[in-house]
Every structure is written in structure tokens, then in C-alpha cells.
Design a protein around this motif. Structure first.
Motif, PDB file in Angstrom:
ATOM      1  N   THR A  34      21.274  12.699   0.954  1.00 35.74           N
ATOM      2  CA  THR A  34      22.500  13.485   0.926  1.00 35.74           C
ATOM      3  C   THR A  34      22.613  14.274  -0.374  1.00 35.74           C
ATOM      4  OG1 THR A  34      23.736  11.621   0.006  1.00 35.74           O
ATOM      5  CG2 THR A  34      23.795  11.878   2.399  1.00 35.74           C
ATOM      6  N   ASP A  35      23.485  15.282  -0.339  1.00 34.86           N
ATOM      7  CA  ASP A  35      23.840  16.069  -1.519  1.00 34.86           C
ATOM      8  C   ASP A  35      24.825  15.238  -2.336  1.00 34.86           C
ATOM      9  OD1 ASP A  35      25.631  17.912  -3.080  1.00 34.86           O
ATOM     10  OD2 ASP A  35      24.259  19.439  -2.261  1.00 34.86           O
ATOM     11  N   LEU A  36      24.535  15.017  -3.627  1.00 36.02           N
ATOM     12  CA  LEU A  36      25.373  14.152  -4.462  1.00 36.02           C
ATOM     13  C   LEU A  36      26.804  14.670  -4.572  1.00 36.02           C
ATOM     14  CD1 LEU A  36      25.672  11.755  -6.434  1.00 36.02           C
ATOM     15  CD2 LEU A  36      24.936  13.291  -8.245  1.00 36.02           C
ATOM     16  N   GLY A  39      28.181  15.151  -0.401  1.00 35.91           N
ATOM     17  CA  GLY A  39      27.965  14.082   0.573  1.00 35.91           C
ATOM     18  C   GLY A  39      27.337  14.572   1.866  1.00 35.91           C
ATOM     19  N   ASN A  98      19.082   4.791  -0.015  1.00 33.94           N
ATOM     20  CA  ASN A  98      19.756   6.073   0.170  1.00 33.94           C
ATOM     21  C   ASN A  98      19.467   6.937  -1.044  1.00 33.94           C
ATOM     22  OD1 ASN A  98      20.947   5.437   2.695  1.00 33.94           O
ATOM     23  ND2 ASN A  98      22.466   4.196   1.624  1.00 33.94           N
ATOM     24  N   GLU A 100      20.457  10.388  -3.202  1.00 31.98           N
ATOM     25  CA  GLU A 100      21.408  11.452  -3.474  1.00 31.98           C
ATOM     26  C   GLU A 100      20.712  12.490  -4.345  1.00 31.98           C
ATOM     27  OE1 GLU A 100      24.441   8.971  -5.243  1.00 31.98           O
ATOM     28  OE2 GLU A 100      25.651   9.134  -3.411  1.00 31.98           O
TER      29      GLU A 100
END
Length: 139
Positions: A34-36, A39, A98, A100
Motif C-alpha cells: 500500500t501507499d504509506l 493507504g 505488509n 508500505e
């Protein structure tokens, strides 16, 4: 089977034949990219573990079956800085990592990990697994 050849998953003539077939319980690594800051899922990421590579797809998910060991995970995606993480994949388990990512220029050539020596263990080199494309979300 031939050490370093047909049937040897690590492809190295080292006196050990790693045969991924047969009965046993697999180890998996799974997670979302995901994009930090937002999200949002990144569906164009490439996740690499030495000679093994898998792409993220729907909702940024990835799933890969691996030989147990310690590996450097490198994630890269267009428009994002690359991310490196040291991961340990235990035998007969599924771990979730996960990732980010931060927008920026890809720096895949300048990121990495120091992987400890796996004396007497498995993993850490060669072709270490079979990757599967996962297109559904697990909860």
C-alpha cells in the motif's frame, strides 16, 4: 534427481538436493502493498526474494510459497521508493508481511539487506520457491 540439475530446486551442485515435491507442509509469505500516505493498494509492485519474484495484484495482495529460510524482500513499484526488509520464513507456516511504500524515485539498485549465514539450514540462496498469483482478498 541430480545435484545441481534436474529435480534440484536450488540449482547448485553442493551435495544437497532440495526437492520441492512430495508430501509435506508448505511455507507461505503473504501480504498487501500500500501507499504509506493514502493507504491505497499498489497493484503494480514487484516483490523479490533473491531469485524468486511475484507481483501484487488486486487490492495490492501478493502470495508466495517459499522454502523456509531468511531472505531479503525487496519491493519496487513505478513512482515509489523501493523497500527492503529482512524476513524469516519458518517451516510449515504462513507469515504476513505488509509493505508500505513512499512515493518517489525507484532506488531498487541501492536497497538491500544483510542476510545471515544459514549454516545447516535451508533457504537463503538459489531458486527458493514457487509463486502464485492471488486475486482474492483473505480475511
Amino acid at each position: 534427481l541430480k545435484d545441481g540439475g534436474y529435480g534440484d530446486a536450488d540449482g547448485v551442485a553442493n551435495g544437497i538436493i532440495i526437492d520441492p515435491s512430495g508430501s509435506g507442509i508448505a511455507s507461505f509469505i503473504s501480504g498487501y502493498v500500500t501507499d504509506l500516505s493514502t493507504g491505497e493498494a499498489i497493484t503494480t509492485a514487484k516483490i523479490e526474494f533473491e531469485d524468486v519474484s511475484v507481483n501484487s495484484f488486486l487490492e495490492g495482495h501478493y502470495l508466495c510459497m517459499m522454502v523456509p529460510g531468511t531472505f531479503c524482500l525487496i519491493s519496487s513499484a513505478p513512482g515509489y521508493e523501493s523497500v527492503a526488509k529482512l524476513v524469516r520464513i519458518p517451516e510449515a507456516d504462513t507469515i504476513e508481511i505488509n509493505i508500505e511504500m513512499v512515493p518517489g524515485e525507484s532506488n531498487e539498485d541501492s536497497v538491500g539487506c544483510i542476510v545471515p549465514n544459514n549454516d545447516g539450514g535451508s533457504g537463503g540462496g538459489g531458486s527458493n520457491g514457487l509463486c502464485f498469483i492471488q486475486t482474492t482478498r483473505f480475511k
